[in-house]
Design a protein around this motif. Structure first.
Motif, short mmCIF file in Angstrom:
data_model
loop_
_atom_site.label_atom_id
_atom_site.label_comp_id
_atom_site.label_asym_id
_atom_site.label_seq_id
_atom_site.Cartn_x
_atom_site.Cartn_y
_atom_site.Cartn_z
N CYS A 43 0.84 -1.20 0.00
CA CYS A 43 0.00 0.00 0.00
C CYS A 43 0.87 1.25 0.00
O CYS A 43 0.55 2.24 -0.67
CB CYS A 43 -0.95 -0.01 1.19
N TRP A 44 1.97 1.22 0.73
CA TRP A 44 2.91 2.35 0.73
C TRP A 44 3.47 2.56 -0.67
O TRP A 44 3.44 3.66 -1.21
CB TRP A 44 4.04 2.08 1.72
N ARG A 45 3.94 1.49 -1.28
CA ARG A 45 4.58 1.56 -2.59
C ARG A 45 3.61 2.02 -3.68
O ARG A 45 4.01 2.69 -4.63
CB ARG A 45 5.14 0.19 -2.94
N HIS A 46 2.33 1.69 -3.54
CA HIS A 46 1.33 2.07 -4.54
C HIS A 46 0.64 3.38 -4.18
O HIS A 46 -0.39 3.72 -4.77
CB HIS A 46 0.31 0.95 -4.70
N ALA A 47 1.22 4.13 -3.25
CA ALA A 47 0.75 5.47 -2.87
C ALA A 47 -0.70 5.46 -2.38
O ALA A 47 -1.47 6.37 -2.67
CB ALA A 47 0.94 6.45 -4.02
N LYS A 48 -1.07 4.45 -1.63
CA LYS A 48 -2.41 4.37 -1.08
C LYS A 48 -2.44 4.97 0.32
O LYS A 48 -1.45 4.95 1.05
CB LYS A 48 -2.88 2.90 -1.01
N ALA A 49 -3.58 5.52 0.70
CA ALA A 49 -3.75 6.07 2.04
C ALA A 49 -3.73 4.93 3.06
O ALA A 49 -4.30 3.87 2.82
CB ALA A 49 -5.06 6.83 2.13
N ILE A 50 -3.05 5.16 4.18
CA ILE A 50 -2.96 4.15 5.23
C ILE A 50 -3.29 4.81 6.56
O ILE A 50 -2.69 5.81 6.93
CB ILE A 50 -1.55 3.54 5.31
N GLY A 51 -4.25 4.24 7.26
CA GLY A 51 -4.64 4.76 8.55
C GLY A 51 -4.49 3.71 9.64
O GLY A 51 -4.62 2.51 9.38
N ALA A 52 -4.22 4.15 10.85
CA ALA A 52 -4.03 3.22 11.97
C ALA A 52 -4.42 3.89 13.27
O ALA A 52 -4.27 5.11 13.43
CB ALA A 52 -2.58 2.76 12.03
N TRP A 53 -4.93 3.08 14.19
CA TRP A 53 -5.24 3.55 15.53
C TRP A 53 -4.98 2.40 16.50
O TRP A 53 -4.85 1.26 16.10
CB TRP A 53 -6.68 4.06 15.64
N GLY A 54 -4.89 2.75 17.76
CA GLY A 54 -4.62 1.72 18.78
C GLY A 54 -3.36 0.95 18.45
O GLY A 54 -2.37 1.53 17.99
N PRO A 55 -3.37 -0.36 18.63
CA PRO A 55 -2.19 -1.18 18.34
C PRO A 55 -1.78 -1.16 16.86
O PRO A 55 -0.65 -1.47 16.53
CB PRO A 55 -2.61 -2.59 18.76
N GLY A 56 -2.70 -0.79 15.99
CA GLY A 56 -2.37 -0.69 14.57
C GLY A 56 -1.29 0.33 14.29
O GLY A 56 -0.55 0.22 13.31
N ARG A 57 -1.20 1.33 15.15
CA ARG A 57 -0.14 2.34 14.97
C ARG A 57 1.25 1.72 15.08
O ARG A 57 2.17 2.13 14.40
CB ARG A 57 -0.30 3.47 15.99
N GLU A 58 1.40 0.73 15.95
CA GLU A 58 2.69 0.05 16.09
C GLU A 58 3.09 -0.63 14.79
O GLU A 58 4.25 -0.56 14.37
CB GLU A 58 2.64 -0.98 17.22
N ALA A 59 2.13 -1.28 14.15
CA ALA A 59 2.41 -1.96 12.88
C ALA A 59 2.78 -0.94 11.81
O ALA A 59 3.74 -1.13 11.05
CB ALA A 59 1.19 -2.77 12.44
N LEU A 60 2.05 0.15 11.76
CA LEU A 60 2.32 1.19 10.76
C LEU A 60 3.70 1.81 10.98
O LEU A 60 4.48 1.94 10.03
CB LEU A 60 1.24 2.27 10.84
N GLU A 61 4.02 2.15 12.21
CA GLU A 61 5.31 2.77 12.52
C GLU A 61 6.48 1.83 12.30
O GLU A 61 7.58 2.27 12.00
CB GLU A 61 5.29 3.31 13.94
N ALA A 62 6.25 0.53 12.42
CA ALA A 62 7.32 -0.44 12.21
C ALA A 62 7.68 -0.58 10.74
O ALA A 62 8.79 -1.00 10.41
CB ALA A 62 6.91 -1.81 12.76
N ARG A 63 6.76 -0.21 9.83
CA ARG A 63 6.99 -0.44 8.40
C ARG A 63 7.08 0.83 7.57
O ARG A 63 7.38 0.75 6.37
CB ARG A 63 5.86 -1.30 7.84
N THR A 64 6.81 2.00 8.13
CA THR A 64 6.82 3.24 7.34
C THR A 64 7.56 4.34 8.07
O THR A 64 7.88 4.23 9.25
CB THR A 64 5.38 3.72 7.06
N ALA A 65 7.77 5.43 7.36
CA ALA A 65 8.39 6.61 7.96
C ALA A 65 7.32 7.38 8.72
O ALA A 65 6.28 7.70 8.15
CB ALA A 65 9.00 7.48 6.87
N PRO A 66 7.54 7.70 9.98
CA PRO A 66 6.54 8.46 10.74
C PRO A 66 6.24 9.79 10.08
O PRO A 66 7.13 10.48 9.58
CB PRO A 66 7.21 8.67 12.10
N GLY A 67 4.97 10.13 10.05
CA GLY A 67 4.56 11.42 9.49
C GLY A 67 4.62 11.50 7.98
O GLY A 67 4.54 12.58 7.43
#
Length: 101
Positions: A43-67
């Protein structure tokens, strides 16, 4: 897929096999389940919007650049979804990959 919403950060699934899922990356302590990580990466590579909350934020932060452009992290799904819907108007987050970069 037009967007990805992460509500959790799943642990390694019982059916995950390193020999089969090696393209997704080998999980370590506290890392994202390989298939979920692969989905985030795609999803990152294909320029798709990615949203996360709660524990999902940990997964997002582990695989992408914050902000990063098109990444929405919040405390609850309702606020994250509102921002993701706004991002869907342009279909992709082209600002993530500026021309000439």
């Amino acid at each position: 897929m037009d967007a990805l919403l992460l509500a959790g950060n799943p642990l390694l699934a019982p059916d995950s096999r390193p020999s089969v899922d090696s393209k997704a990356g080998a999980p370590g302590n506290g890392e994202v389940e390989p298939r979920v990580g692969k989905l985030i990466d795609e999803c990152w590579r294909h320029a798709k919007a990615i949203g996360a909350w709660g524990p999902g934020r940990e997964a997002l932060e582990a695989r992408t650049a914050p902000g990063g452009a098109g990444l929405v992290a919040g405390e609850d799904g309702e606020s994250v979804l509102g921002e993701i819907i706004a991002l869907l108007e342009s279909h992709r987050v082209w600002e993530r990959f500026p021309a000439g970069a």
